[in-house]
Design an enzyme around this catalytic site. Structure first.
Site, short mmCIF file in Angstrom:
data_model
loop_
_atom_site.label_atom_id
_atom_site.label_comp_id
_atom_site.label_asym_id
_atom_site.label_seq_id
_atom_site.Cartn_x
_atom_site.Cartn_y
_atom_site.Cartn_z
NE ARG A 132 18.92 -3.96 -32.35
CZ ARG A 132 19.31 -4.84 -31.43
NH1 ARG A 132 18.76 -6.04 -31.39
NH2 ARG A 132 20.23 -4.53 -30.55
CE LYS A 139 18.78 -2.30 -27.55
NZ LYS A 139 17.97 -2.95 -26.53
CD GLU A 153 11.31 -8.76 -26.98
OE1 GLU A 153 12.54 -8.93 -26.89
OE2 GLU A 153 10.81 -7.87 -27.68
N1 PLP Z 1 14.81 -7.90 -26.51
C1 PLP Z 1 14.89 -6.77 -25.81
C2 PLP Z 1 13.61 -6.18 -25.34
C3 PLP Z 1 16.13 -6.19 -25.53
O1 PLP Z 1 16.21 -5.06 -24.82
C4 PLP Z 1 17.31 -6.80 -26.01
C5 PLP Z 1 18.62 -6.17 -25.79
O2 PLP Z 1 19.20 -5.62 -26.65
C6 PLP Z 1 17.20 -7.98 -26.73
C7 PLP Z 1 15.94 -8.51 -26.97
C8 PLP Z 1 18.40 -8.67 -27.24
O3 PLP Z 1 18.91 -8.09 -28.41
P1 PLP Z 1 20.43 -8.22 -28.76
O4 PLP Z 1 20.75 -9.66 -28.78
O5 PLP Z 1 20.54 -7.62 -30.12
O6 PLP Z 1 21.18 -7.48 -27.73
C1 COI Z 2 21.05 -4.96 -24.33
O1 COI Z 2 21.16 -6.16 -24.14
O2 COI Z 2 21.89 -4.30 -24.95
C2 COI Z 2 19.87 -4.24 -23.86
O3 COI Z 2 19.59 -3.21 -24.40
C3 COI Z 2 19.09 -4.81 -22.75
C4 COI Z 2 18.82 -3.89 -21.61
C5 COI Z 2 20.02 -3.44 -20.88
C6 COI Z 2 17.89 -2.80 -21.96
#
Ligand code: PLP
Ligand code: COI
Length: 340
Positions: free
Chosen positions: A81, A184, A220
């Site tokens: 990612r 991200k 989301e």
């Molecule tokens: N959506 C957002 C906006 C986030 O900041 C996060 C955190 O990482 C997620 C979703 C969840 O992603 P992941 O499961 O890869 O941590």
């Molecule tokens: C994560 O779950 O790693 C995130 O980035 C969410 C938040 C702390 C920005």
């Protein structure tokens, strides 16, 4: 070494640990990278990361298992990612190998801070990629820093497995239809600070964003993806090019289907059809699985299973996911990477 940390009551706060990793990109290539005790970054006042948001981050966790060893959950997915985000912002990619090796170095160097098994806490790792150097026109940097720091954390949303309420934002979007929502990048979060503050001031855990083009479908949560469970044993989660592809969400889609025998659907989730769900949750690395008690939309609070109790399917998903992460339950092939 004895540490003065209350493992059972950790929140999601910054702690300065002894070591972090840093690597520099210069003259078209990354250096080897190394651990450092310096928790500050030294960069030009003209760095594009500061002016034009040319930066990206990641989030992943290291978990202590019952036998005391330490493991990572799908770090290759975070590396992939970050590579996709780097492409979107014209930054150089970090190879999956360098990414995982750096994560392991940081975890090992700070291993006393990986919370004990059974506390529910874990070591959160924050990889960060920023454009640096002297640039003032709107163009990509020639030089970059890739760093990874870490800290022990507990629940991101205060309730943990206790449901909390969320509120729909109609006045603000987190991403544009063809913008950077799937990457991200810090800019997505900067725009979410204002609606996030208002939501918290009104007693909600976070904001639910709608699709930016029509405002009719759930996209989301500010810091996590959304899922809903129907009475027909379906796990439904939004599909959209402007949401962050959550590694936790894709893991749950697989576990729900293969281990819980559910029907899994990635598709439209109309905000006017919350009644289809008997349970709902927010999922992510920081959020883990945070049950959603209710969603406030306009002047109505739609309550799912309960405002005070986690629903049975959400609980089973949580047990399966966390069981895998801490090594109690066998993981699908390739999901777990041992640190030692
Ligand atoms: N959506 C957002 C906006 C986030 O900041 C996060 C955190 O990482 C997620 C979703 C969840 O992603 P992941 O499961 O890869 O941590
Ligand atoms: C994560 O779950 O790693 C995130 O980035 C969410 C938040 C702390 C920005």
């Amino acid at each position: 070494m004895t540490l003065d940390i209350d493992w059972d009551n950790l929140g999601f706060e910054y702690h300065k640990l002894p070591y972090r990793y840093i690597s520099y990109f210069k003259d078209g290539k990354w250096d080897q990278g190394q651990l450092t005790e310096d928790a500050t970054l030294h960069l030009s006042e003209a760095a594009p990361a500061l002016h034009y948001g040319q930066q990206a981050f990641e989030g992943l966790k290291a978990y202590r298992t019952k036998d005391g060893s330490i493991q990572l959950f799908r770090p290759d997915c975070n590396a992939a990612r970050l590579q996709a985000t780097a492409d979107r912002l014209l930054m150089p990619q970090i190879s999956t190998e360098q990414f995982i090796e750096a994560v392991k170095q940081v975890v090992k160097a700070n291993q006393d801070y990986v919370p004990p098994y059974g506390t529910g806490a874990s070591l959160y790792l924050r990889p960060l990629l920023i454009g640096i150097g002297d640039v003032i026109g709107v163009r990509p940097a020639d030089e970059y820093i890739f760093t990874i720091f870490a800290m022990p954390v507990g629940a991101y949303f205060k309730g943990g497995l206790m449901p909390t309420n969320f509120i729909v934002s109609e006045d603000y979007d987190r991403a544009a239809p063809f913008g950077t929502g799937a990457a991200k990048v810090g800019g997505n979060y900067a725009g979410s600070l204002l609606p996030g503050k208002a939501a918290k001031a009104s007693g909600f855990s976070d904001v639910i964003y709608l699709d930016p083009a029509t405002h009719t479908k759930i996209e989301e949560v500010g810091a996590a993806n959304f899922f809903g469970i129907t009475a027909n044993n379906e796990f439904i989660t939004p599909l959209s090019p402007s949401i962050l592809p959550s590694i936790t969400k894709y893991s749950l889609l697989e576990l729900a289907e293969k281990r819980l025998g559910m029907t899994v659907i990635e598709g439209d989730v109309p905000i006017n059809d919350l009644g289809q769900f008997v349970e709902a949750g927010a999922c992510g690395t920081a959020a883990v699985i945070s049950p959603i008690g209710g969603i406030q939309y306009r002047n109505h609070l739609h309550v799912f299973y309960s405002e005070t109790e986690v629903g049975p399917v959400t609980r089973r998903l949580y047990d399966e996911l966390v069981g895998i992460q801490v090594g109690d339950i066998e993981a699908p092939e390739g999901w777990i990477v041992k640190v030692d």
